[in-house]
Design a protein around this motif. Structure first.
Motif, PDB file in Angstrom:
ATOM      1  N   GLU A   1      19.300  32.553  81.359  1.00  0.00           N
ATOM      2  CA  GLU A   1      20.025  32.431  79.999  1.00  0.00           C
ATOM      3  C   GLU A   1      20.100  33.930  79.442  1.00  0.00           C
ATOM      4  OE1 GLU A   1      17.730  29.761  77.683  1.00  0.00           O
ATOM      5  OE2 GLU A   1      18.266  27.888  79.089  1.00  0.00           O
ATOM      6  N   GLU A   2      19.071  34.623  79.620  1.00  0.00           N
ATOM      7  CA  GLU A   2      19.066  35.873  78.830  1.00  0.00           C
ATOM      8  C   GLU A   2      20.352  36.840  79.520  1.00  0.00           C
ATOM      9  OE1 GLU A   2      18.369  38.826  76.068  1.00  0.00           O
ATOM     10  OE2 GLU A   2      17.740  36.787  76.101  1.00  0.00           O
TER      11      GLU A   2
ATOM     12  N   ARG B   1      23.670  35.494  78.623  1.00  0.00           N
ATOM     13  CA  ARG B   1      23.829  35.831  77.180  1.00  0.00           C
ATOM     14  C   ARG B   1      24.467  37.235  77.048  1.00  0.00           C
ATOM     15  NH1 ARG B   1      21.988  38.371  72.943  1.00  0.00           N
ATOM     16  NH2 ARG B   1      20.100  38.825  74.177  1.00  0.00           N
ATOM     17  N   ARG B   2      24.042  38.216  77.644  1.00  0.00           N
ATOM     18  CA  ARG B   2      24.120  39.613  77.672  1.00  0.00           C
ATOM     19  C   ARG B   2      25.755  39.705  78.660  1.00  0.00           C
ATOM     20  NH1 ARG B   2      18.617  42.592  79.250  1.00  0.00           N
ATOM     21  NH2 ARG B   2      17.236  42.274  77.493  1.00  0.00           N
TER      22      ARG B   2
ATOM     23  N   ARG C   1      27.928  37.641  78.477  1.00  0.00           N
ATOM     24  CA  ARG C   1      28.953  37.060  77.795  1.00  0.00           C
ATOM     25  C   ARG C   1      29.185  38.054  76.652  1.00  0.00           C
ATOM     26  NH1 ARG C   1      26.645  32.798  76.664  1.00  0.00           N
ATOM     27  NH2 ARG C   1      27.832  31.291  78.422  1.00  0.00           N
TER      28      ARG C   1
END
Length: 642
Positions: free
Chosen positions: A108-109, A112-113, A115
């Protein structure tokens, strides 16, 4: 307090394990394609890209436990996970052999980065697109020169000084540079600069490749014409009854002086130029008889002539007419030199030297005067010093001197007692002169060519060791690191200045060599017997020769043209008076100037000899005034096929 918390945690953990055993939950076996760790120690998770999704089980897993463990639409494990602390769920997952929560958080991290990075990149790209101006499809397109952008025409003017290889390398830099380097106008200018006059015009060449092909074909054609003596030959004549005294040439200008005091200028590109007739100064014009012309020099802007009475006149090659500058010397002018690329004139009267130059407004003035120990026999101006101080090389007796307006006295470059200087020439960085052997010493080092560096004033190389004296040397017009010279021993020699060795030695003229010039593949030499010889340097063979009565005193050629001048030694032959009735009887005493053009088509009608184009209407065929009984041509209208 800490001990109580640890005890409470242990008790909760034990209860969870006990409840698990009592309920008899069937632990689902991990899928071989998803939950089994791979060789790198990580699991192959396909559906972890979506945040918040839990790890899915295989279809072959235990579906009964899923149905039994659901309470109100949620499984028991999910209910317990919501009610228990986060560290308890993590520990429980570790005990069950699953690492998916940690991997889900890591993934997920990362997602997110990524994106966030793509969003920032899209924003920056959009702002750059808004700032970028639309491309203009005209002649004022901006060409990037790394730190600045120039208009197309200005960039084209910069690229016009490059050769073929440099343009090819520039075409590999970018698309904009490639379009600029392949411009047809640029290649046409380069072809014209190289001397390929037969290249097609820009309108006839659809692209730069065809223009380059035409230039190469033209170069091969001109070289073939040189070797086979194919082209047009014209004699430059001024007036009957006048003896030729001196000839000078530069580019397309030819200047000649005669014993009558007349000076004639020809423009070989524009034969009807208004500057052909140059008027003398009022002092020489009113003298009866008028003094002979002793020396003439010409460049692209001015023409100069020196007379026997010490007068010097300068004219403009564009306007002609009256002289633009004139001065009178105390004695006869021994030597005269004009810079080939700037309005600078140097003259010598005995041992006195005078240097004149034109300022930015066109006014001439004397910038330097000097006196040498002996009489000046020859002098030359160093070429290629347009933006620098002028520099003149002087040969007087056994010494060679350098004259500069910045110095109070001439600088002595070379001086050896008993070794007089026989010839002199200079390039933009070197000065070459011939040294004569006196014969009173066994090892006197005479009959050689000394080459000095103008920057260091030191001897660079010494070449040649012949029995005869060197009569002429050409360093300015030859290829780099090459020197061609002529000798009284009837030979023409070419030396490589880098190694000091002889490249070619040709037996040319039985009365000695009087003038010579060479390029990368041919040599043109003139002799005292009147022969003009063209040699192929690599094979050392004579291609062809032309003969006239008088010695060849001037030889100059470029890519497609050749100019030769046969100047008589006797300026006042017996019976060559202008009051004689039959002027044609003395034609052999006057000298001749020949202009060869090897770029023209010798098969065209314009280049057939005039005697072969005459008809019955004309009463004479050529300058001997001999009437033609049977013209040597086809008569128009004599046959229907004609």
């Amino acid at each position: 307090m800490a001990d109580n918390e640890l005890a409470t945690f242990r008790e909760c953990w034990k209860q969870e394990l006990t409840v698990k055993k009592d309920e008899g939950r069937l632990v689902c076996a991990p899928s071989s394609s998803r939950d089994v760790p791979d060789q790198s120690g990580q699991r192959n998770l396909k559906n972890t890209n979506e945040p918040g999704d839990s790890l899915k089980l295989d279809e072959d897993g235990c579906k009964e436990d899923e149905d039994e463990g659901r309470v109100g639409g949620k499984s028991a494990a999910e209910t317990e996970t919501e009610e228990q602390p986060e560290y308890v769920s993590i520990a429980r997952s570790l005990l069950d052999g699953r690492t998916s929560p940690l991997l889900d958080r890591i993934q997920e991290e990362r997602t997110r980065r990524k994106r966030l990075y793509h969003n920032m990149t899209d924003v920056c790209g959009a702002s750059l697109q808004q700032q970028k101006q639309p491309e203009r499809k005209n002649e004022v397109n901006d060409i990037p020169f790394f730190d600045i952008e120039l208009p197309y025409e200005l960039a084209l003017n910069i690229f016009q000084y490059l050769n073929c290889g440099e343009l090819g390398r520039c075409a590999q830099v970018s698309r904009a540079w490639r379009v600029l380097a392949e411009d047809g106008v640029l290649w046409f200018r380069m072809c014209m600069r190289e001397g390929y006059h037969q290249s097609a015009s820009v309108s006839d060449s659809p692209c730069w490749k065809s223009t380059l092909r035409d230039c190469r074909n033209s170069a091969k054609t001109v070289q073939s014409n040189w070797k086979n003596r194919v082209g047009s030959i014209s004699q430059l004549q001024f007036e009957l009854g006048k003896v030729l005294c001196d000839v000078g040439s530069c580019d397309n200008f030819v200047l000649a002086g005669y014993t009558s005091g007349d000076v004639r200028l020809w423009d070989t590109l524009h034969w009807d130029s208004t500057a052909s007739y140059l008027k003398p100064n009022s002092l020489s014009a009113n003298t009866n008889p008028r003094p002979h012309v002793s020396h003439v020099q010409v460049n692209s802007t001015v023409a100069a002539a020196a007379y026997e009475d010490g007068c010097v006149d300068l004219w403009s090659t564009e306007s002609g007419g009256e002289p633009i500058h004139h001065y009178q010397s105390s004695g006869r002018i021994q030597a005269l030199a004009l810079s080939p690329d700037s309005p600078i004139l140097v003259s010598a009267t005995g041992s006195d030297v005078r240097l004149d130059s034109a300022n930015d407004c066109g006014y001439w003035r004397t910038v330097c005067q000097a006196r040498l120990p002996k009489t000046v026999e020859s002098l030359i101006l160093v070429p290629g010093r347009v933006d620098q101080c002028p520099l003149a090389g002087l040969a007087a007796g056994e010494g060679v001197y350098l004259l500069s307006p910045r110095e109070e006295e001439p600088q002595t470059l070379h001086s050896v007692y008993g070794h007089p200087i026989t010839c002199l020439d200079a390039s933009n960085s070197l000065l070459a002169f011939g040294v004569k052997r006196t014969g009173w010493a066994m090892h006197d080092g005479g009959n050689k060519i000394h080459v000095y560096s103008l920057e260091t004033s030191k001897l660079t190389v010494c070449v040649g060791s012949s029995m005869g004296d060197f009569t002429c040397v050409n360093l300015r017009d030859g290829p780099p690191h090459m020197l061609v010279c002529g000798n009284k021993d009837r030979r023409v020699r070419v030396f490589d200045l880098r190694s000091g060795s002889s490249v070619a030695s040709l037996y040319a003229h039985h009365l000695g060599v009087t003038s010579v010039q060479a390029d990368d593949w041919k040599i043109v030499s003139g002799g005292g017997e009147g022969l003009v010889c063209v040699w192929e340097m690599r094979m050392g063979t004579k291609l062809w020769e032309m003969h006239n009565r008088h010695p060849v005193r001037h030889v100059r050629f470029n890519t497609s043209t050749l100019l030769t001048a046969n100047i008589p030694d006797d300026k006042a032959p017996r019976g060559a008076c202008i009051t004689d009735d039959d002027l044609t009887a003395h034609r052999r005493h006057r000298g001749v100037i020949c202009h060869y053009d090897f770029s023209e088509d010798a098969l065209s009608q314009d280049h057939i000899l005039p005697i072969c184009r005459s008809d019955y209407i004309e009463s004479n065929g050529y300058n001997y005034n001999i009437s033609l009984t049977v013209p040597y041509d086809r008569l128009s209208g004599s046959h229907p096929s004609h």
